[in-house]
Design a protein around this motif. Structure first.
Motif, PDB file in Angstrom:
ATOM      1  N   THR A  88     -62.084  12.753 -46.519  1.00 50.17           N
ATOM      2  CA  THR A  88     -60.875  12.895 -47.336  1.00 50.17           C
ATOM      3  C   THR A  88     -60.039  11.627 -47.375  1.00 50.17           C
ATOM      4  O   THR A  88     -59.754  11.086 -48.449  1.00 50.17           O
ATOM      5  CB  THR A  88     -60.017  14.072 -46.802  1.00 50.17           C
ATOM      6  N   VAL A  89     -59.651  11.122 -46.221  1.00 55.50           N
ATOM      7  CA  VAL A  89     -58.637  10.069 -46.171  1.00 55.50           C
ATOM      8  C   VAL A  89     -59.149   8.736 -46.706  1.00 55.50           C
ATOM      9  O   VAL A  89     -58.459   8.053 -47.478  1.00 55.50           O
ATOM     10  CB  VAL A  89     -58.123   9.889 -44.724  1.00 55.50           C
ATOM     11  N   ARG A  90     -60.337   8.340 -46.329  1.00 56.62           N
ATOM     12  CA  ARG A  90     -60.808   6.986 -46.647  1.00 56.62           C
ATOM     13  C   ARG A  90     -60.959   6.726 -48.131  1.00 56.62           C
ATOM     14  O   ARG A  90     -61.049   5.577 -48.560  1.00 56.62           O
ATOM     15  CB  ARG A  90     -62.130   6.707 -45.936  1.00 56.62           C
ATOM     16  N   HIS A  91     -60.954   7.791 -48.942  1.00 60.64           N
ATOM     17  CA  HIS A  91     -61.132   7.623 -50.388  1.00 60.64           C
ATOM     18  C   HIS A  91     -59.843   7.210 -51.095  1.00 60.64           C
ATOM     19  O   HIS A  91     -59.868   6.908 -52.298  1.00 60.64           O
ATOM     20  CB  HIS A  91     -61.663   8.925 -50.994  1.00 60.64           C
ATOM     21  N   GLY A  92     -58.710   7.196 -50.377  1.00 57.43           N
ATOM     22  CA  GLY A  92     -57.469   6.688 -50.961  1.00 57.43           C
ATOM     23  C   GLY A  92     -56.837   7.585 -52.002  1.00 57.43           C
ATOM     24  O   GLY A  92     -56.334   7.095 -53.030  1.00 57.43           O
ATOM     25  N   HIS A  93     -56.798   8.875 -51.776  1.00 52.97           N
ATOM     26  CA  HIS A  93     -56.150   9.797 -52.706  1.00 52.97           C
ATOM     27  C   HIS A  93     -54.644   9.546 -52.738  1.00 52.97           C
ATOM     28  O   HIS A  93     -54.056   9.110 -51.738  1.00 52.97           O
ATOM     29  CB  HIS A  93     -56.412  11.246 -52.287  1.00 52.97           C
ATOM     30  N   PRO A  94     -53.991   9.807 -53.863  1.00 56.25           N
ATOM     31  CA  PRO A  94     -52.536   9.625 -53.956  1.00 56.25           C
ATOM     32  C   PRO A  94     -51.810  10.400 -52.861  1.00 56.25           C
ATOM     33  O   PRO A  94     -52.096  11.568 -52.609  1.00 56.25           O
ATOM     34  CB  PRO A  94     -52.204  10.177 -55.347  1.00 56.25           C
ATOM     35  N   GLY A  95     -50.859   9.726 -52.218  1.00 51.36           N
ATOM     36  CA  GLY A  95     -50.072  10.372 -51.169  1.00 51.36           C
ATOM     37  C   GLY A  95     -50.729  10.355 -49.807  1.00 51.36           C
ATOM     38  O   GLY A  95     -50.127  10.813 -48.827  1.00 51.36           O
ATOM     39  N   SER A 141     -57.749  23.727 -49.919  1.00 50.60           N
ATOM     40  CA  SER A 141     -57.852  22.278 -50.077  1.00 50.60           C
ATOM     41  C   SER A 141     -57.341  21.540 -48.842  1.00 50.60           C
ATOM     42  O   SER A 141     -56.152  21.638 -48.503  1.00 50.60           O
ATOM     43  CB  SER A 141     -57.050  21.837 -51.304  1.00 50.60           C
ATOM     44  N   VAL A 142     -58.232  20.806 -48.182  1.00 54.05           N
ATOM     45  CA  VAL A 142     -57.829  19.960 -47.055  1.00 54.05           C
ATOM     46  C   VAL A 142     -56.932  18.837 -47.557  1.00 54.05           C
ATOM     47  O   VAL A 142     -55.967  18.443 -46.882  1.00 54.05           O
ATOM     48  CB  VAL A 142     -59.062  19.390 -46.336  1.00 54.05           C
ATOM     49  N   LEU A 143     -57.222  18.327 -48.737  1.00 57.81           N
ATOM     50  CA  LEU A 143     -56.433  17.253 -49.331  1.00 57.81           C
ATOM     51  C   LEU A 143     -54.980  17.678 -49.503  1.00 57.81           C
ATOM     52  O   LEU A 143     -54.048  16.963 -49.116  1.00 57.81           O
ATOM     53  CB  LEU A 143     -57.042  16.856 -50.671  1.00 57.81           C
ATOM     54  N   THR A 144     -54.757  18.859 -50.065  1.00 63.16           N
ATOM     55  CA  THR A 144     -53.394  19.344 -50.280  1.00 63.16           C
ATOM     56  C   THR A 144     -52.687  19.588 -48.956  1.00 63.16           C
ATOM     57  O   THR A 144     -51.519  19.231 -48.781  1.00 63.16           O
ATOM     58  CB  THR A 144     -53.419  20.648 -51.101  1.00 63.16           C
ATOM     59  N   LEU A 145     -53.390  20.187 -48.010  1.00 63.07           N
ATOM     60  CA  LEU A 145     -52.790  20.457 -46.705  1.00 63.07           C
ATOM     61  C   LEU A 145     -52.394  19.160 -46.013  1.00 63.07           C
ATOM     62  O   LEU A 145     -51.292  19.055 -45.442  1.00 63.07           O
ATOM     63  CB  LEU A 145     -53.769  21.245 -45.839  1.00 63.07           C
ATOM     64  N   LEU A 146     -53.261  18.178 -46.043  1.00 62.68           N
ATOM     65  CA  LEU A 146     -52.954  16.904 -45.395  1.00 62.68           C
ATOM     66  C   LEU A 146     -51.762  16.220 -46.063  1.00 62.68           C
ATOM     67  O   LEU A 146     -50.894  15.658 -45.380  1.00 62.68           O
ATOM     68  CB  LEU A 146     -54.180  15.998 -45.436  1.00 62.68           C
ATOM     69  N   ARG A 147     -51.690  16.293 -47.377  1.00 58.77           N
ATOM     70  CA  ARG A 147     -50.560  15.694 -48.092  1.00 58.77           C
ATOM     71  C   ARG A 147     -49.241  16.353 -47.664  1.00 58.77           C
ATOM     72  O   ARG A 147     -48.221  15.676 -47.469  1.00 58.77           O
ATOM     73  CB  ARG A 147     -50.782  15.832 -49.594  1.00 58.77           C
TER      74      ARG A 147
END
Length: 311
Positions: A278-285, A194-200
């Motif tokens: 990933t980023v522009r969608h505004g995921h938590p964190g 998950s890129v999302l988890t790694l970025l967080r």
């Protein structure tokens, strides 16, 4: 033997003698046979000098370097260069007519050209297939100004931090490959991670870890890291080398002035695809407003990147 950046090979002795061209070291039999025939024809023609041939071929737009390279470069000359040379050499060489010389030389040149094309095709078939990967790069700032002892300690800390960050993101060793570059590490991460988890983790845990280390360390052991997160296609060849334009772009971002100018312990830059996907969608964190767009100048031209600005 010496070789220059244009593929010319030299044996050293006698360089620069008028009418003498050194033979290149050639691997292919067909190219070697052609080159030998060209040199013999030049000998039979009385070994006219480079200056003489350039003067006679000036009207044909032939440069001195093109004439020289036809004899001495490891690269096969274009046929129009050979054809022009034959006009002035064959007329001087006894025993055969220019038409006969042209026919035999063209057959040899064609054989060399076909062998060269086969070699290129075979090389293309051995190029490994590129696969989709997440690319993570870390670099220690001002590494070269440290002593050998300090550099060794910083390298150990860099690898330890990278291991902990990846573990916190749920990325085990079986899902990544690492390349050590001395003052930096490069990670190729399986696309299933998950890129999302790694970025967080990069946004939250990495700065905390660096602050904790620098708070406890003497000033000589404190350090800052630059990081780049990108995605793209990368191939790993049989020498364990990594190739791919997406990887090259990530490396260019790591050295960008805009990233070097950041003053926080951890300066992070992400590629435009990571931001858009990933980023522009505004995921938590991962607040999009904490990133700002930057146009980065590189050797290959301008690139769009996104720099993280901590709150």
């Amino acid at each position: 033997m010496l070789a220059d950046s244009f593929g010319r090979s030299w044996t050293g002795a006698g360089m620069g003698r008028p009418g003498v061209f050194r033979k290149p070291e050639l691997d292919g039999y067909e190219h070697r046979e052609f080159n030998n025939a060209l040199h013999r024809l030049h000998l039979l023609a009385g070994r006219p000098s480079l200056t003489t041939m350039a003067r006679e071929l000036q009207a044909a737009g032939m440069s001195r370097s093109s004439i020289h390279d036809a004899f001495s470069s490891t690269r096969l000359p274009q046929w129009h260069v050979v054809d022009a040379l034959l006009e002035i050499l064959a007329s001087r060489a006894p025993g055969r007519t220019p038409e006969q010389q042209l026919e035999s030389m063209h057959a040899l040149w064609l054989g060399a050209a076909e062998a060269e094309q086969r070699s290129i095709s075979q090389s293309a078939q051995t190029v490994p297939a590129a696969v989709s990967r997440t690319i993570l790069l870390f670099d220690i700032e001002r590494f070269g100004s440290r002593s050998d002892v300090e550099q060794a300690a910083l390298r150990r800390m860099l690898h330890d931090i990278a291991d902990r960050i990846l573990a916190a993101a749920g990325i085990g060793e079986n899902r990544r490959q690492r390349a050590d570059r001395g003052d930096s590490v490069m990670e190729l991460i399986d696309a299933s991670a998950s890129v999302l988890t790694l970025l967080r983790v990069l946004l939250n845990e990495m700065p905390q870890q660096l602050r904790a280390i620098n708070r406890m360390a003497p000033s000589s052991a404190q350090f800052r890291l630059r990081g780049v997160l990108a995605t793209g296609s990368v191939a790993v060849d049989n020498l364990n080398g990594w190739v791919g334009s997406d990887l090259n772009c990530a490396v260019r971002l790591l050295g960008a002035d805009a990233l070097r100018e950041r003053t926080n312990d951890f300066a992070l830059c992400i590629s435009d695809p990571v931001y858009q996907e990933t980023v522009r969608h505004g995921h938590p964190g991962i607040p999009p407003e904490s990133f700002h767009r930057a146009v980065v100048e590189t050797k290959e031209g301008q690139m769009t990147a996104w720099l993280h600005t901590p709150a």
